[in-house]
Design a protein around this motif. Structure first.
Motif, short mmCIF file in Angstrom:
data_model
loop_
_atom_site.label_atom_id
_atom_site.label_comp_id
_atom_site.label_asym_id
_atom_site.label_seq_id
_atom_site.Cartn_x
_atom_site.Cartn_y
_atom_site.Cartn_z
N GLY A 36 0.82 -1.20 0.00
CA GLY A 36 0.00 0.00 0.00
C GLY A 36 0.86 1.25 0.00
N VAL A 37 0.20 2.38 -0.20
CA VAL A 37 0.87 3.68 -0.17
C VAL A 37 0.06 4.62 0.72
CG1 VAL A 37 1.94 3.51 -2.45
CG2 VAL A 37 -0.36 4.44 -2.27
N ARG A 38 0.75 5.53 1.38
CA ARG A 38 0.12 6.60 2.15
C ARG A 38 0.92 7.86 1.89
NH1 ARG A 38 -4.81 5.63 4.88
NH2 ARG A 38 -4.84 3.39 5.26
N PRO A 63 -4.25 9.95 3.65
CA PRO A 63 -4.82 9.33 2.45
C PRO A 63 -3.89 8.29 1.86
CG PRO A 63 -4.05 11.56 1.97
CD PRO A 63 -3.90 11.35 3.45
N GLY A 64 -4.50 7.29 1.26
CA GLY A 64 -3.72 6.24 0.62
C GLY A 64 -4.54 4.99 0.46
N GLY A 65 -3.89 3.95 -0.05
CA GLY A 65 -4.58 2.69 -0.26
C GLY A 65 -3.68 1.68 -0.93
N GLY A 66 -4.29 0.64 -1.45
CA GLY A 66 -3.55 -0.47 -2.03
C GLY A 66 -3.00 -0.20 -3.42
N VAL A 67 -1.89 -0.84 -3.70
CA VAL A 67 -1.29 -0.80 -5.03
C VAL A 67 -1.95 -1.91 -5.84
CG1 VAL A 67 0.86 -1.03 -6.34
CG2 VAL A 67 0.89 0.06 -4.09
N GLU A 68 -2.52 -1.54 -6.97
CA GLU A 68 -3.22 -2.51 -7.82
C GLU A 68 -2.22 -3.29 -8.68
OE1 GLU A 68 -6.43 -2.99 -7.55
OE2 GLU A 68 -6.77 -1.30 -6.20
#
Length: 166
Positions: A36-38, A63-68
């Motif tokens: 993930g990234v933030r 903010p952030g989330g998973g790397v697809e």
């Protein structure tokens, strides 16, 4: 010596390639790793940071989330910042640290970026994923700011050593 027979070529090199692919598939299924990234969006003029409050988890966080699949860390960061904060980068973000997120799973890691060059054409409005988003002065963070978010802020602005854990 060149090999002109494709079947002979497969026998000599194909089994190793097939075996490598099978091992890769085994490890993917047996020990998948998530990434993930933030991003810590710092508005220098007001000495504030962007925090979001999701609709599906408690607390204020970065903010952030998973790397697809097929996406780079940078691409994931750009996408997540746009989706969650209506933020566009105006210069390259700074990769600050990497963290093991053991609370999510035994295989989750988070790339943490610091961003000071950005634009926001309009505040992020609530939607199905983001209940609230806004900039908060560092000395007046909202109640319910998550412990991981507070750790990252203290590492950046308080001079603390980055923890290996999210």
């Amino acid at each position: 010596m060149a090999i002109s027979d494709p079947e002979q070529a497969f026998r000599q090199t194909g089994w190793a390639g097939l075996r490598a692919r099978l091992f890769h598939l085994y490890f993917l299924l047996r020990r998948p790793m998530t990434l993930g990234v933030r991003g810590l969006i710092h508005h220098r003029a007001s000495n504030s940071v962007l925090l979001i409050h999701h609709t599906y988890v408690p607390g204020w966080q970065l903010p952030g989330g998973g790397v697809e699949v097929g996406e780079t860390l940078g691409e994931a960061l750009v996408r997540e910042l746009a989706e969650e904060g209506n933020i566009a980068l105006t210069a390259a973000p700074v990769l600050r640290s990497m963290h093991f997120n053991r609370r999510s799973s035994r295989r989750d890691h988070v790339a943490f970026y610091v961003i000071e060059a950005f634009s926001q054409t309009a505040p992020k409005l609530p939607d199905h994923e983001i209940a609230e988003a806004g900039f908060f002065p560092l000395d007046r963070l909202p109640e319910g700011t998550t412990p991981a978010t507070l750790r990252r802020i203290n590492e950046v602005f308080g001079g603390e050593q980055p923890s290996p854990y999210w």
